[in-house]
Design a protein around this motif. Structure first.
Motif, PDB file in Angstrom:
ATOM      1  N   SER A 246       8.422  54.709 -44.858  1.00 42.09           N
ATOM      2  CA  SER A 246       7.778  55.837 -45.188  1.00 42.09           C
ATOM      3  C   SER A 246       6.980  55.898 -46.584  1.00 42.09           C
ATOM      4  CB  SER A 246       8.850  56.986 -44.894  1.00 42.09           C
ATOM      5  OG  SER A 246       9.909  56.993 -46.209  1.00 42.09           O
TER       6      SER A 246
ATOM      7  N   GLY B 162      21.716  61.309 -50.835  1.00 41.21           N
ATOM      8  CA  GLY B 162      20.350  60.549 -50.947  1.00 41.21           C
ATOM      9  C   GLY B 162      20.249  59.709 -52.120  1.00 41.21           C
TER      10      GLY B 162
ATOM     11  N   GLY C  93      21.384  56.510 -52.517  1.00 40.40           N
ATOM     12  CA  GLY C  93      20.810  55.449 -52.224  1.00 40.40           C
ATOM     13  C   GLY C  93      22.300  54.398 -51.784  1.00 40.40           C
ATOM     14  N   LYS C  94      23.433  55.258 -51.619  1.00 37.47           N
ATOM     15  CA  LYS C  94      24.646  54.440 -51.629  1.00 37.47           C
ATOM     16  C   LYS C  94      24.667  53.894 -50.291  1.00 37.47           C
ATOM     17  CE  LYS C  94      26.958  58.310 -51.759  1.00 37.47           C
ATOM     18  NZ  LYS C  94      25.888  59.258 -51.916  1.00 37.47           N
ATOM     19  N   THR C  95      24.273  54.341 -49.237  1.00 37.73           N
ATOM     20  CA  THR C  95      24.474  53.910 -47.688  1.00 37.73           C
ATOM     21  C   THR C  95      23.152  52.770 -47.728  1.00 37.73           C
ATOM     22  OG1 THR C  95      25.464  55.819 -46.853  1.00 37.73           O
ATOM     23  CG2 THR C  95      24.182  54.277 -45.486  1.00 37.73           C
ATOM     24  N   THR C  96      22.107  52.935 -48.237  1.00 39.10           N
ATOM     25  CA  THR C  96      21.008  51.855 -48.226  1.00 39.10           C
ATOM     26  C   THR C  96      21.524  50.789 -48.872  1.00 39.10           C
ATOM     27  OG1 THR C  96      19.728  53.725 -48.473  1.00 39.10           O
ATOM     28  CG2 THR C  96      18.686  51.558 -48.939  1.00 39.10           C
TER      29      THR C  96
ATOM     30  N   GLN D  33      29.229  55.141 -42.323  1.00 35.95           N
ATOM     31  CA  GLN D  33      29.386  56.436 -42.456  1.00 35.95           C
ATOM     32  C   GLN D  33      29.149  57.211 -41.253  1.00 35.95           C
ATOM     33  OE1 GLN D  33      26.615  58.058 -45.366  1.00 35.95           O
ATOM     34  NE2 GLN D  33      27.464  59.792 -45.989  1.00 35.95           N
TER      35      GLN D  33
ATOM     36  N   HIS E 192      32.155  61.172 -52.350  1.00 39.37           N
ATOM     37  CA  HIS E 192      31.923  62.496 -52.861  1.00 39.37           C
ATOM     38  C   HIS E 192      33.064  63.089 -53.566  1.00 39.37           C
ATOM     39  CE1 HIS E 192      28.216  62.460 -49.954  1.00 39.37           C
ATOM     40  NE2 HIS E 192      27.840  62.167 -51.237  1.00 39.37           N
TER      41      HIS E 192
ATOM     42  N   PRO F 220      25.351  61.504 -55.622  1.00 41.09           N
ATOM     43  CA  PRO F 220      25.029  62.678 -54.897  1.00 41.09           C
ATOM     44  C   PRO F 220      24.343  62.187 -53.541  1.00 41.09           C
ATOM     45  CG  PRO F 220      23.384  62.656 -56.603  1.00 41.09           C
ATOM     46  CD  PRO F 220      24.369  61.552 -56.857  1.00 41.09           C
TER      47      PRO F 220
HETATM   48  N1  LIG Z   1      15.396  55.005 -42.480  1.00 35.47           N
HETATM   49  C1  LIG Z   1      15.028  55.579 -43.445  1.00 35.47           C
HETATM   50  N2  LIG Z   1      13.706  55.810 -43.563  1.00 35.47           N
HETATM   51  C2  LIG Z   1      13.215  56.573 -44.562  1.00 35.47           C
HETATM   52  N3  LIG Z   1      14.045  57.055 -45.720  1.00 35.47           N
HETATM   53  C3  LIG Z   1      15.143  56.583 -45.700  1.00 35.47           C
HETATM   54  C4  LIG Z   1      15.725  56.148 -44.647  1.00 35.47           C
HETATM   55  N4  LIG Z   1      17.035  55.913 -44.731  1.00 35.47           N
HETATM   56  C5  LIG Z   1      17.449  56.689 -46.018  1.00 35.47           C
HETATM   57  N5  LIG Z   1      16.286  57.138 -46.202  1.00 35.47           N
HETATM   58  C6  LIG Z   1      16.156  57.794 -47.689  1.00 35.47           C
HETATM   59  O1  LIG Z   1      16.779  57.003 -48.724  1.00 35.47           O
HETATM   60  C7  LIG Z   1      17.467  57.910 -49.717  1.00 35.47           C
HETATM   61  C8  LIG Z   1      18.710  57.478 -49.728  1.00 35.47           C
HETATM   62  O2  LIG Z   1      19.584  57.430 -48.608  1.00 35.47           O
HETATM   63  P1  LIG Z   1      21.091  57.072 -48.277  1.00 35.47           P
HETATM   64  O3  LIG Z   1      21.198  57.240 -47.060  1.00 35.47           O
HETATM   65  O4  LIG Z   1      21.013  55.590 -48.834  1.00 35.47           O
HETATM   66  O5  LIG Z   1      21.837  57.861 -49.341  1.00 35.47           O
HETATM   67  P2  LIG Z   1      23.216  58.023 -49.771  1.00 35.47           P
HETATM   68  O6  LIG Z   1      23.494  58.142 -51.400  1.00 35.47           O
HETATM   69  O7  LIG Z   1      24.171  57.216 -48.808  1.00 35.47           O
HETATM   70  O8  LIG Z   1      23.297  59.766 -49.385  1.00 35.47           O
HETATM   71  P3  LIG Z   1      24.624  60.495 -48.821  1.00 35.47           P
HETATM   72  O9  LIG Z   1      25.924  60.856 -49.715  1.00 35.47           O
HETATM   73  O10 LIG Z   1      24.056  61.588 -48.022  1.00 35.47           O
HETATM   74  O11 LIG Z   1      25.333  59.657 -47.572  1.00 35.47           O
HETATM   75  C9  LIG Z   1      17.317  59.173 -49.084  1.00 35.47           C
HETATM   76  O12 LIG Z   1      16.317  59.987 -49.692  1.00 35.47           O
HETATM   77  C10 LIG Z   1      17.039  59.139 -47.591  1.00 35.47           C
HETATM   78  O13 LIG Z   1      16.334  60.180 -47.180  1.00 35.47           O
END
Ligand SMILES: Nc1ncnc2c1ncn2[C@@H]1O[C@H](COP(=O)(O)OP(=O)(O)OP(=O)(O)O)[C@@H](O)[C@H]1O
Ligand SMILES: [Mg+2]
Length: 314
Positions: free
Chosen positions: A22, A47, A49-52, A91, A198, A45
């Motif tokens: 995206s 979004g 980037g933890k899960t990424t 998650q 969290h 918080p």
């Molecule tokens: N497949 C995807 N395509 C586009 N953007 C993505 C994708 N997956 C995650 N994102 C974006 O990347 C950012 C980080 O997402 P991520 O899931 O890593 O956050 P997080 O820290 O795990 O959040 P949470 O605490 O809500 O689990 C967010 O803005 C999310 O919208």
């Protein structure tokens, strides 16, 4: 002196970036080492980037740039090796509704090419209080039980490194404590643990080190003990009867700060130190002829530190 090589970190991340198709930049040049045998808590918080980050290390999401080594192995070149060393509790719960607990956990082990070991699977299920449910289908489990099942699956192939992405979301207080207990047990058996949460309390309770991530950037990594020591600092604020223009010479040594309106003096001290210096300060203030109408103290919490760090980035 003989040269002793530094032990390889369990996970070594350098200059890691991720741009989703995206165009969204979820990770911006992340550097992070996780040490063998530690519990590392990643706070941030929604979004952030933890899960990424976790998904990249586990090979579920491709990185755009940078290096990730797991015990010295590149996550792409040595994919199989790396994957066999890692357990992931995702998650999002993904379960096959009609599969039994026993089968599902045994199957997970097989996926990693480990030979069947019913005794080990039994031990895992007992530790997670799922033994009684071994013949139940997934759809017959409660939400908390499903989460524990995900943990059992992640442990099925005896990984050295375990990722827990929000392990206790939606889990009741008592069960959360049981899970903390279990995670500590895993650490004692030598497993390296990376968890996201969290719940600040969870990080405080469990972590050896704490990392804070915000908007795709690591903004702090610190020993928990060090963070707690910093939290030992307290602030004493005195409301003055009459505003003053400046801090009198006789009080300079106390390192006070004067509010803009000149009606508040603030003193920072270590509440865990041998001497706080408060008695001396109050005496000197009295001698300087300054009257105060009220006084208050406050302590910053990990939660405040966290909120401030995250706010600064906005
Ligand atoms: N497949 C995807 N395509 C586009 N953007 C993505 C994708 N997956 C995650 N994102 C974006 O990347 C950012 C980080 O997402 P991520 O899931 O890593 O956050 P997080 O820290 O795990 O959040 P949470 O605490 O809500 O689990 C967010 O803005 C999310 O919208
Ligand atoms: Mg997440």
């Amino acid at each position: 002196m003989t040269y002793v090589p530094r032990m390889q970190p369990a996970i070594s991340i350098s200059n890691l970036s991720k741009r989703y198709t995206s165009g969204f930049e979820a990770l911006k040049s992340v550097d992070l080492d996780v040490r063998h045998g530690e519990i590392f808590a990643l706070l941030g918080p929604n979004g952030a980037g933890k899960t990424t980050l976790i998904s990249i290390v586990c090979g579920l999401v491709n990185r755009t740039g940078g290096d990730v080594l797991v015990d010295g192995h590149d996550i792409e070149k040595d994919y199989r090796k790396v994957r066999s060393m890692i357990g992931l509790v995702p998650q999002e719960l993904t379960t096959d509704a009609f599969e039994t607990v026993w089968k599902s956990v045994s199957f997970s082990r097989g996926l990693f090419g480990q030979p069947a070991n019913p005794d080990f699977i039994e031990k895992v299920l007992r530790t997670l209080s799922l033994w009684d449910k071994r013949n139940s289908k997934m759809m017959e489990l409660s939400g908390g039980m499903k989460r524990r099942l995900m943990i059992a699956k992640a442990l099925s192939h005896e990984p050295q490194i375990l990722f827990l992405d929000e392990p206790t979301a939606g889990v009741d207080v008592e069960l959360r404590r049981d899970m903390w207990e279990m995670v500590r047990g895993l650490k004692d058996s030598g497993v390296t643990i990376i968890l996201t949460t969290h719940y600040i309390e969870e990080a405080e309770e469990m972590a050896d080190r704490i990392g804070v991530i915000n908007q795709g950037q690591i903004v702090l990594v610190e020993e928990k003990a060090e963070l707690m020591r910093k939290l030992g600092r307290k602030e004493l604020t005195l409301q003055l009867r009459e505003p003053v223009e400046r801090i009198p010479e006789s009080l300079i040594a106390h390192n006070l700060t004067l509010s803009e309106a000149g009606d508040e003096l603030t003193y920072v001290y270590d509440s865990q130190g041998d001497r706080t210096g408060i008695t001396r300060l109050l005496k000197d203030i009295d001698t300087a002829g300054i009257g105060f109408s009220d006084l208050s103290t406050r302590q910053s919490t990990l939660e405040e530190i966290f909120v401030n760090l995250v706010r600064e980035g906005r």
